[in-house]
Every structure is written in C-alpha cells, then in structure tokens.
Design an enzyme around this catalytic site. Sequence first.
Site, short mmCIF file in Angstrom:
data_model
loop_
_atom_site.label_atom_id
_atom_site.label_comp_id
_atom_site.label_asym_id
_atom_site.label_seq_id
_atom_site.Cartn_x
_atom_site.Cartn_y
_atom_site.Cartn_z
N HIS A 119 0.82 -1.22 0.00
CA HIS A 119 0.00 0.00 0.00
C HIS A 119 0.85 1.27 0.00
O HIS A 119 0.37 2.35 0.36
CB HIS A 119 -1.02 -0.03 1.14
CG HIS A 119 -2.29 -0.73 0.72
ND1 HIS A 119 -2.26 -1.99 0.18
CD2 HIS A 119 -3.58 -0.34 0.69
CE1 HIS A 119 -3.49 -2.34 -0.13
NE2 HIS A 119 -4.32 -1.36 0.17
N GLU A 138 -9.67 13.73 14.80
CA GLU A 138 -9.13 13.98 13.46
C GLU A 138 -9.85 15.19 12.87
O GLU A 138 -10.71 15.80 13.53
CB GLU A 138 -9.31 12.76 12.55
CG GLU A 138 -8.40 11.60 12.88
CD GLU A 138 -8.15 10.67 11.70
OE1 GLU A 138 -8.62 10.95 10.57
OE2 GLU A 138 -7.46 9.64 11.90
N ASP A 162 -6.07 4.75 9.91
CA ASP A 162 -7.48 4.89 9.55
C ASP A 162 -7.98 3.67 8.80
O ASP A 162 -9.12 3.26 8.92
CB ASP A 162 -7.68 6.10 8.62
CG ASP A 162 -7.40 7.40 9.33
OD1 ASP A 162 -7.32 7.40 10.57
OD2 ASP A 162 -7.26 8.43 8.64
P1 FAD Z 1 4.27 -1.86 1.98
O1 FAD Z 1 3.77 -0.79 1.10
O2 FAD Z 1 4.21 -3.23 1.46
O3 FAD Z 1 5.76 -1.52 2.45
C1 FAD Z 1 6.12 -0.22 2.87
C2 FAD Z 1 7.61 -0.16 3.21
O4 FAD Z 1 7.84 -0.92 4.38
C3 FAD Z 1 8.50 -0.75 2.13
O5 FAD Z 1 9.73 -0.07 2.12
C4 FAD Z 1 8.71 -2.17 2.59
O6 FAD Z 1 9.92 -2.72 2.11
C5 FAD Z 1 8.73 -2.00 4.10
N1 FAD Z 1 8.20 -3.17 4.80
C6 FAD Z 1 7.05 -3.83 4.58
N2 FAD Z 1 6.91 -4.82 5.47
C7 FAD Z 1 8.00 -4.77 6.27
C8 FAD Z 1 8.45 -5.53 7.39
N3 FAD Z 1 7.74 -6.56 7.87
N4 FAD Z 1 9.61 -5.19 7.96
C9 FAD Z 1 10.34 -4.15 7.51
N5 FAD Z 1 9.98 -3.41 6.45
C10 FAD Z 1 8.82 -3.72 5.84
N6 FAD Z 1 -0.67 5.40 7.13
C11 FAD Z 1 -0.94 5.89 8.35
O7 FAD Z 1 -0.03 6.12 9.15
N7 FAD Z 1 -2.22 6.15 8.74
C12 FAD Z 1 -3.29 5.89 7.94
O8 FAD Z 1 -4.42 6.13 8.33
C13 FAD Z 1 -3.02 5.35 6.65
N8 FAD Z 1 -4.03 5.04 5.83
C14 FAD Z 1 -3.77 4.53 4.59
C15 FAD Z 1 -4.83 4.19 3.76
C16 FAD Z 1 -4.59 3.66 2.52
C17 FAD Z 1 -5.76 3.29 1.62
C18 FAD Z 1 -3.26 3.51 2.07
C19 FAD Z 1 -2.99 3.02 0.69
C20 FAD Z 1 -2.19 3.84 2.87
C21 FAD Z 1 -2.44 4.34 4.16
N9 FAD Z 1 -1.40 4.67 5.03
C22 FAD Z 1 -1.68 5.15 6.28
C23 FAD Z 1 0.00 4.52 4.63
C24 FAD Z 1 0.54 3.15 5.05
O9 FAD Z 1 0.70 3.11 6.45
C25 FAD Z 1 1.92 2.89 4.44
O10 FAD Z 1 1.90 3.03 3.07
C26 FAD Z 1 2.38 1.48 4.80
O11 FAD Z 1 3.73 1.32 4.47
C27 FAD Z 1 1.56 0.46 4.04
O12 FAD Z 1 1.71 -0.79 4.64
P2 FAD Z 1 1.99 -2.05 3.73
O13 FAD Z 1 1.86 -3.21 4.63
O14 FAD Z 1 1.15 -2.05 2.52
O15 FAD Z 1 3.52 -1.77 3.39
#
Ligand code: FAD
Length: 519
Positions: A90, A266, A153
């Site tokens: 994400h 918020e 969120d």
């Molecule tokens: P990924 O996108 O898969 O990875 C993000 C980064 O973290 C990459 O660099 C990856 O290599 C690294 N990573 C992934 N897993 C691990 C692990 N286990 N150990 C070490 N590194 C790792 N953020 C907020 O703070 N608050 C919100 O309310 C919020 N809402 C969101 C809503 C939506 C619809 C979206 C798309 C994003 C939102 N985000 C929010 C942002 C979100 O927290 C970050 O984009 C987060 O990184 C997404 O998590 P993911 O598991 O998809 O990570």
Amino acid sequence: MIAYLGRIVHDNDAESKLDDDVSSISKSLDLQGSIENGDVSSLASKDFGGLYSVKPLFLIKPSGAEDISRVVKLASRTSNLTVAARGNGHSINGQAMAEGGLVIDMRSTEKNHFEFLPINGSHYIDVSGGALWEDVLTRCVSRYGYAPRSWTDYLSLTVGGTLSNAGVSGQAFRYGPQTSNVTELEVVTGKGEITVCSETLNSELFFGVLGGLGQFGIITRARIKLQQAPDMVRWIRVVYSEFEEFTRDAEFLVTQKEGESFDYVEGFVFCNNDDPFNGWPSVPLDPGHEFNPTHISQTAGSILYCLEVAFHYRNSDHPTVDTAVNGLLGRLRFVEGLKSQVDVSYTKFLLRVNRAEEQVKANGPGDGPHPWLNLFVSKSDVVNFDRTVFKTMLKDGVGGPMLIYPLLRSKWGDRTSVVLPEGEIFYIVALLRFVPNGPSVEKLVAQNREIVNWCIKVGLDFKLYLPHYQSKGDWERHFGNRWSRFVERKASFDPMAILAPGQNIFRRDPSNIIISREF
Ligand code: FAD
C-alpha cells in the site's frame, strides 16, 4: 550456487531458463516457503500508488524468519542483489519494490504469531510482521476483548509496513503513533541475523527499525500494547468556517488529560459547495443526515473544516454518554446546526475506511493511480499552509479526503527513525487523491511537487510522512541532524545496502561501502 545466481542476475533476460532457475534456487536455499518468477504482472511489481512498476527477479513467499534470513544471506553473497519486504503493497511510490531483486511477500507469514500476553498487569499481543491490522483487530477483540491502542485509519495494511513508517490515526494524540506502542520486535537484519530487540535489548536496532523505512531489518514479529476494547463508539463530525477556530478546538482536545477529552480526534478540509466528493455531501456520517448549508455564514470562504471526534463507551455506560459528550461539545465553537453523529460498535468504527473502500470498489471503475501526498506541518506554519495550499492551490479539492489534525511530538519519543517538525504540536496533512476522471496523474504529481517545493522555498517547518525523494541532498535535508544517525544505523545493520531498495535512500555498491543514492 552463488556463481549460479550471479549468472541469472547478470543474464536475467534469459526468460525461458527462469522456471528451471526457480526450482534450483528453491532447492539450494532449502526454503520451507515457495519462490516464483518475478514477471511484470506479478504482485511484486505493483503497489497502491499505481505510479511505478518494476520487474523483480523473484517473488519469495517465506514460511517465516528462517526463510527470510536465508534469502538475505544469499543476497549478501552476490554483488548486486537487493531484498524488499512487501507488506500489503500500500505504498504509493514503489517503496516495497526491488528492481531485478528479491521481493519477500510478508503476507505469507501472517499466521505465524498470535499470542496474547498478560505481563505484570498489562496486556500485549505478539503478531507477525506480515499480519494485517484488520485481522489483529478482529481476532484480539473477539477472543480476548482487548485491542491495540493506536491505529491507522485503514486497516488492510501490515504490522511491519506501518511500523516501518509510523502508523497514525486519531488515537495518536493520546498514545503516540503505532511505533510508540510496540515493546519488542523480532527482526531479520540486512546481515541475515534473526535478532530480538526492545528498548533494553539491542535497543539501537529496535529504535532504528521503528520508522526506519525498512532500511535496517525486516520485522517478523511485533509485541503490541493492548487496552480493553470498548463496546461502542459515538462518532461525531462538526463543521467550522474559520481555520483558527477549527485549530483552536482541535488543539484544545488533543492537549486535555485522558478522561477529559474524546478518544479519537481527526479533521478534514472540504469545499463550500455541493460537489459529491469534495463538498458538503462528504460530511454527514449517515446517509439519512442532510448537510444544511444555510447554517454557514455568507462571509465564509470557499473552504470549510470538519472536526471528527469519537467517544468510547461500554454498553453499561450508556446513560452517562450524553452528559459526557455534550459537556465536551459544549466547549467547542463549531457552526451551530452542523453536527452529524452516529453510534457504532468499536470494530465497525475502526473498519470504517475498509467499508468505504468496499463501497467504492462495488460502484467504481476499479483501481486507478493514487498520487497521494502526506506531510507533517508544524503548528507555527499551519496557518500559512492553510492560506496557501488549501485556500489557494487546492481550493477545488483533490477528489478525495484532505485530512488535517494535530499531533503531539512528546508522544513520539526521539529515538526511533521517524523525523518530525520542531515544536510540540504539529499537524498531519494527507491529500488522498482519487482520479477516476479529472486532471491527469502527471498534473497531480506535479501539483504535489509544487506544494513540497513551496514548503521548502518558504522555509516551512515540515517533513514528508511516507517520504519519497530522488536525490541524496533531499534525503539529507529530510533527516536533517538525524541523517548521520540514519547512515550509522545503516552501516551497522545493513552494511551492504541490501534492504528496501525501493525507498531510494542507499544503493547497493559492489565495494560494500554504504553510499547514499545519487540519481
Ligand atoms: P508496503 O507498502 O508493502 O511496504 C512499505 C515499506 O515498508 C517498504 O519499504 C517495505 O519494504 C517495508 N516493509 C514492509 N513490510 C515490512 C516488514 N515486515 N519489515 C520491515 N519493512 C517492511 N498510514 C498511516 O499512518 N495512517 C493511515 O491512516 C493510513 N491510511 C492509509 C490508507 C490507505 C488506503 C493507504 C494506501 C495507505 C495508508 N497509510 C496510512 C500509509 C501506510 O501506512 C503505508 O503506506 C504502509 O507502508 C503500508 O503498509 P503495507 O503493509 O502495505 O507496506
């Protein structure tokens, strides 16, 4: 084996050989999990942003930390392979991708850990780094009646993915971000070592990994603080026409003691018109509630503000909820007549954005790109930001929510890798653009850049949240006086710059010397 992999890496156009290569590598690595070719249509070459796509060499579905360690150690024996943990993908700007590298699908480990731990009168849950927060919520509440204290969120994000950034929502003013609500981690470092760390054990790794953008280790297990889950939430939105009144009330609420404020605070900006996405209809919490614009003064501008709050209660508290909530609302200066309120279960409240997403998916044209921008802006500059960005550059909205609400620096601690503006109070600003039709993605990306460049030019005290920069100079400016600590942590825990190449901070160098990325 290494020579063999080196040949694939250097000659990875030989597509026809890849299937054989996959099975040979899988055998030599002795993985318990599985390994797939990383073609351009694979999961590993996409993310939520939809702005970047790169081709990895392999997508690995590990069974646990041992597999991940083997993969990282293998990469360290080559001259150029990198490894990206992919949570739920994400990210917006390819942060979880690895061009020509190894992508680890953390979701395949999501069920590895789930242990409820009462320790000295407090409660914790051990979960996998690849677990989705929505599963942590539903399992914790239904089995134990407890829940994490600090959320995002939207909950289809992995524990490791949000802890690598911060993890922010309307509870963070009280408990800090998710990174402030973890007491122990198991991490696979860039050397392939499986290490348990906490505030007192391997503490530099512990704090480095929290907000560390995946640069120092892959989180395979996290111990999260819990609180008793309430049964219900009163969820309320009130409207302001003046930014100064909105911020005064929001700051008042986030600086009150626990028990003397709401449990969630918020806010968002919306347009003073009837546009279905950007305007009045985006405010009511219930389709049965009408937004009545006659309450808005004739002198109000083209932008209005909505404060969104929530009050937790147990079913047995019901008779006292009205008194407590009305007492708090009575201290706020919102526009009379513009209040929307519903009572929902606690889990329904926390899953509100997931529900909205399902509705959009059911009605909408499918996944488009999401050129989102997230910033932290200091209280001292937020009026200027409102005047220039919201009231001028974005006065017609962004086709989705424009969040803004205050947070307290003292709840974040300063040993993690997250960087923040100066000053105790700062605002998170999130421009969550959806672009089914309207301006092109390129224009929206350019507008994001224009906002960031303006912030830099006028010397605003701000930081990007979920940062994305292209040059070494930008990263140095982003980290400011924390840059040298960040580089030292990289040298200690991932000296060959194997991890999270998609962040574009460091690049793998055959001489094994850490260097910042230059483009
Ligand atoms: P990924 O996108 O898969 O990875 C993000 C980064 O973290 C990459 O660099 C990856 O290599 C690294 N990573 C992934 N897993 C691990 C692990 N286990 N150990 C070490 N590194 C790792 N953020 C907020 O703070 N608050 C919100 O309310 C919020 N809402 C969101 C809503 C939506 C619809 C979206 C798309 C994003 C939102 N985000 C929010 C942002 C979100 O927290 C970050 O984009 C987060 O990184 C997404 O998590 P993911 O598991 O998809 O990570």
